[in-house]
Design a protein around this motif. Sequence first.
Motif, PDB file in Angstrom:
ATOM      1  N   ALA A 170       0.835  -1.200   0.000  1.00  0.00           N
ATOM      2  CA  ALA A 170       0.000   0.000   0.000  1.00  0.00           C
ATOM      3  C   ALA A 170       0.865   1.243   0.000  1.00  0.00           C
ATOM      4  N   VAL A 171       0.405   2.236  -0.721  1.00  0.00           N
ATOM      5  CA  VAL A 171       1.082   3.522  -0.690  1.00  0.00           C
ATOM      6  C   VAL A 171       0.027   4.541  -0.285  1.00  0.00           C
ATOM      7  N   GLN A 178      -8.879  -0.987  19.874  1.00  0.00           N
ATOM      8  CA  GLN A 178      -7.837  -2.003  19.812  1.00  0.00           C
ATOM      9  C   GLN A 178      -7.589  -2.497  18.395  1.00  0.00           C
ATOM     10  N   THR A 179      -8.672  -2.637  17.634  1.00  0.00           N
ATOM     11  CA  THR A 179      -8.574  -3.112  16.257  1.00  0.00           C
ATOM     12  C   THR A 179      -9.504  -2.275  15.375  1.00  0.00           C
ATOM     13  N   ALA A 180      -9.206  -2.258  14.097  1.00  0.00           N
ATOM     14  CA  ALA A 180     -10.075  -1.569  13.147  1.00  0.00           C
ATOM     15  C   ALA A 180     -11.276  -2.458  12.863  1.00  0.00           C
ATOM     16  N   ARG A 181     -12.454  -1.858  12.962  1.00  0.00           N
ATOM     17  CA  ARG A 181     -13.679  -2.606  12.671  1.00  0.00           C
ATOM     18  C   ARG A 181     -14.836  -1.642  12.471  1.00  0.00           C
ATOM     19  N   ILE A 211      -3.276   4.781  13.492  1.00  0.00           N
ATOM     20  CA  ILE A 211      -3.325   5.535  12.233  1.00  0.00           C
ATOM     21  C   ILE A 211      -1.988   6.189  11.901  1.00  0.00           C
ATOM     22  N   GLU A 212      -1.017   6.026  12.785  1.00  0.00           N
ATOM     23  CA  GLU A 212       0.323   6.511  12.460  1.00  0.00           C
ATOM     24  C   GLU A 212       1.009   5.603  11.444  1.00  0.00           C
ATOM     25  N   SER A 213       0.531   4.363  11.347  1.00  0.00           N
ATOM     26  CA  SER A 213       1.138   3.427  10.395  1.00  0.00           C
ATOM     27  C   SER A 213       0.324   3.388   9.105  1.00  0.00           C
ATOM     28  N   MET A 214       0.994   3.047   8.036  1.00  0.00           N
ATOM     29  CA  MET A 214       0.341   2.886   6.749  1.00  0.00           C
ATOM     30  C   MET A 214      -0.754   1.824   6.847  1.00  0.00           C
ATOM     31  N   GLU A 215      -0.453   0.698   7.501  1.00  0.00           N
ATOM     32  CA  GLU A 215      -1.426  -0.384   7.628  1.00  0.00           C
ATOM     33  C   GLU A 215      -2.671   0.077   8.378  1.00  0.00           C
ATOM     34  N   TRP A 271      -1.923  -4.904  -2.231  1.00  0.00           N
ATOM     35  CA  TRP A 271      -2.450  -4.860  -0.860  1.00  0.00           C
ATOM     36  C   TRP A 271      -3.844  -5.496  -0.817  1.00  0.00           C
ATOM     37  N   VAL A 272      -4.696  -5.096  -1.766  1.00  0.00           N
ATOM     38  CA  VAL A 272      -6.063  -5.618  -1.823  1.00  0.00           C
ATOM     39  C   VAL A 272      -6.045  -7.113  -2.122  1.00  0.00           C
ATOM     40  N   HIS A 273      -5.202  -7.540  -3.058  1.00  0.00           N
ATOM     41  CA  HIS A 273      -5.118  -8.966  -3.394  1.00  0.00           C
ATOM     42  C   HIS A 273      -4.674  -9.788  -2.185  1.00  0.00           C
ATOM     43  N   GLU A 274      -3.723  -9.279  -1.429  1.00  0.00           N
ATOM     44  CA  GLU A 274      -3.257 -10.002  -0.240  1.00  0.00           C
ATOM     45  C   GLU A 274      -4.377 -10.122   0.795  1.00  0.00           C
TER      46      GLU A 274
END
Length: 163
Positions: free
Chosen positions: A2-3, A29-32, A45-49, A100-103
Amino acid sequence: MAVITMLSNNYLIDHLVADYPQLRFISGQTARWAPSEQTVYYSDIESMEGRVALLHEVGHALCDHRSYHQDIELIALELEAWQKATALASHFGHTIENDWVHEAMDSYRGWLHDRSRCPTCGGGGVQSTATLAYHCPICDRSWRTNDARQCGLRRYSNDSKTK
């Protein structure tokens, strides 16, 4: 890979809050996506992921995803959320790469494959629309599974053909 880069840690959240006032955004704790609360939870949100995960969960919200019946339906919901996340990233002048999407989609397909694999012979089972149990057409075994999205997969026999 991802970029997606942002000007500041709060840039994305601030713009999402402004663009989608019908949604609440809460650090967790997790994205949902919690449809009953109309809340998108995000983390790191500091990380790209973390930013990509946030956009994906907003994708679920904007597509009004609430639940699914059969396991295969989850694949369609996840793909639709990734497509919306990609469009959102573009709206902010950024890109979520196809890799990223494929993974991510491969992980959902793996989840479905593991659930549908017969615990007796390893063949591919079919999920019943009525009972949601799986049935193997090769060895005639039936089983059900736990949710297993956030925990280890468990399969439970539905018939007397198991030991």
